[in-house]
Design an enzyme around this catalytic site. Structure first.
Site, PDB file in Angstrom:
ATOM      1  N   THR A 147       0.871  -1.303  -0.038  1.00 28.79           N
ATOM      2  CA  THR A 147      -0.020   0.107  -0.047  1.00 28.79           C
ATOM      3  C   THR A 147       0.904   1.213  -0.054  1.00 28.79           C
ATOM      4  OG1 THR A 147      -1.674   1.318   1.284  1.00 28.79           O
ATOM      5  CG2 THR A 147      -0.207  -0.091   2.558  1.00 28.79           C
ATOM      6  N   SER A 182      -1.145   3.369  10.772  1.00 28.61           N
ATOM      7  CA  SER A 182      -1.996   2.355  11.403  1.00 28.61           C
ATOM      8  C   SER A 182      -1.490   1.144  11.780  1.00 28.61           C
ATOM      9  CB  SER A 182      -3.436   2.284  10.647  1.00 28.61           C
ATOM     10  OG  SER A 182      -3.122   1.488   9.457  1.00 28.61           O
ATOM     11  N   TYR A 184      -2.755  -1.606  10.432  1.00 26.23           N
ATOM     12  CA  TYR A 184      -2.933  -2.231   9.327  1.00 26.23           C
ATOM     13  C   TYR A 184      -1.635  -1.891   8.195  1.00 26.23           C
ATOM     14  CZ  TYR A 184      -3.656  -2.487   4.190  1.00 26.23           C
ATOM     15  OH  TYR A 184      -3.641  -2.613   2.827  1.00 26.23           O
ATOM     16  N   HIS A 185      -1.440  -0.557   8.216  1.00 23.04           N
ATOM     17  CA  HIS A 185      -0.295   0.106   7.201  1.00 23.04           C
ATOM     18  C   HIS A 185       0.888  -0.662   7.581  1.00 23.04           C
ATOM     19  CE1 HIS A 185      -3.671   2.815   6.006  1.00 23.04           C
ATOM     20  NE2 HIS A 185      -3.085   2.589   4.988  1.00 23.04           N
ATOM     21  N   LYS A 188       2.146  -3.998   6.016  1.00 23.99           N
ATOM     22  CA  LYS A 188       2.460  -3.888   4.745  1.00 23.99           C
ATOM     23  C   LYS A 188       3.874  -3.125   4.850  1.00 23.99           C
ATOM     24  CE  LYS A 188      -0.850  -5.502   2.736  1.00 23.99           C
ATOM     25  NZ  LYS A 188      -0.636  -6.777   2.104  1.00 23.99           N
TER      26      LYS A 188
END
Length: 390
Positions: A147, A182, A184-185, A188
């Site tokens: 991302t 975050s 989530y980020h 990645k």
């Protein structure tokens, strides 16, 4: 041998699978454990477009595209034994890895969601990379959608992957530092580092496709049959901002911009995101990247307020009662940040062809009008509870 595509039941994974099936006779192995459906259900949300069972989706591939080269395997990529068996049996020449818990807001809900997100996303990637090494498949082209969120929001133009660092009078090219905002980020960002390490230690060719915020309701292929439709989430947790705005327009609800909304974010249409992945997956063996390559899969940076105003304008043309409303921002972010992001490598990959934001939005609104009852029945999912209860 052939192509292994993970996350095949997902928003990007499924239309990528459909396009691959339409363009190649190579063996195509699809993998998923249907976790996305469970995650969305757990927050009380639903897809605006019906998401058919995988058996019906595969039948539509055969009926509409005549695809006889596709098989599906259900399994959890966080389980090492499953991944080892998968790689050993199928020996893929290419892996397109789109499987992940993809929501930053969901990963921020609690410790449990943060832990689940990090375990799910990073364990899956490590299992795949190590299995390639342990089964002697170091020439397999490993393509992953990470991302653009790994870059954070720096004040300078974001390079396509690396940066030049100078210290003590010396200069060197270094990986861009993880500035993810975050849980989530950050998965990645760790995946990007792990893929770089796998390339250095195992010599696996890696394409790190840093995909921007992706919007869109369909691709050319998925529009051919309702059974081929991909999902369209529009809630606070799993619906990206463009989807939430479009759903609000269809429901006659104000398009709620958090704060000033002048910050620019990188976006890409689903059609274009799928095209980039497919071109990498089907590249001629002699032309496949043999190195570690980063692509900024983005076509444009758009401010949130410009996005809302564009959607409102298209909605008005379609007879919708649309208005833009600014609300308190539940996130900690610079509401005026003017992001710039380089994407020359990705533009070359897709030959500079891309969908305009207005064209993409019109397609979304026209399709969502066919499912307006689902949207209006779930309009309480548009905003986080901190705002909807205010």
């Amino acid at each position: 041998m052939g192509i292994l595509l993970t996350g095949a039941d997902g928003y990007i994974g499924w239309p990528t699978a459909v396009r691959l099936a339409s363009r190649t006779d190579e063996r195509l192995i699809l993998v998923d454990n249907f976790a996305r459906r469970d995650w969305v259900k757990s927050v009380g949300a639903t897809s605006a477009t019906p998401v058919e069972p995988m058996s019906d989706r595969l039948a539509a591939l055969r009926d509409e595209l005549g695809a006889r080269n596709v098989s599906f395997v259900e399994g959890d990529l966080t389980e090492s034994s499953f991944v080892d068996r998968l790689i050993r049996v199928h020996e893929p020449e290419t892996i397109v890895h789109t499987a992940a818990q993809p929501s930053a807001p969901y990963s921020q809900v609690s410790r449990e969601q943060a832990n689940d997100t990090q375990h799910n996303n990073m364990q899956a990637t490590r299992n795949l990379l190590w299995s390639l090494e342990e089964h002697g498949l170091q020439e397999t082209h490993f393509i992953e959608t990470t991302t653009t969120g790994v870059y954070g929001a720096p004040e300078f133009p974001i390079p396509e992957g690396g940066a030049t660092m100078e210290h003590g009078g010396e200069r060197d090219e270094v990986p861009f530092p993880a500035m993810a905002g975050s849980w989530y980020h950050l998965t990645k960002a760790h995946d990007a580092a792990n893929m770089r390490l796998a390339h250095e230690q195992f010599d696996i060719p890696v394409s790190d496709v840093r995909t921007a915020i992706t919007y869109g309701v369909e691709t050319t292929e998925t529009a051919a049959d309702p059974r081929l439709a991909t999902r369209f989430d529009f809630d606070y947790y799993f619906g990206v901002v463009a989807h939430r705005f479009c759903a609000q327009a269809v429901a006659g609800y104000p398009l709620t911009v958090y704060g000033r909304g002048e910050q620019r974010k990188p976006f890409i249409a689903l059609e274009d995101a799928v095209e980039g992945l497919v071109r990498l997956a089907l590249a001629d063996p002699a032309e496949r990247p043999a190195d570690h390559t980063v692509y900024n899969q983005v076509t444009r940076a758009i401010s949130i307020v410009e996005m809302a105003e564009t959607i409102a304008g298209v909605g008005t043309e379609l007879g919708l009662d649309t208005a833009v409303e600014h609300v308190e921002n539940p996130r900690s972010e610079d509401e005026t940040h003017k992001m710039e992001i380089e994407n020359d490598r990705y533009e070359a990959l897709i030959d500079g062809q891309s969908t305009t934001f207005e064209t993409g939005v019109r397609s979304i609104l026209e399709r969502l009008l066919e499912h307006d009852e689902v949207i209006t029945a779930n309009e309480d999912r548009f905003l986080p509870s901190v705002l909807s209860e205010g």
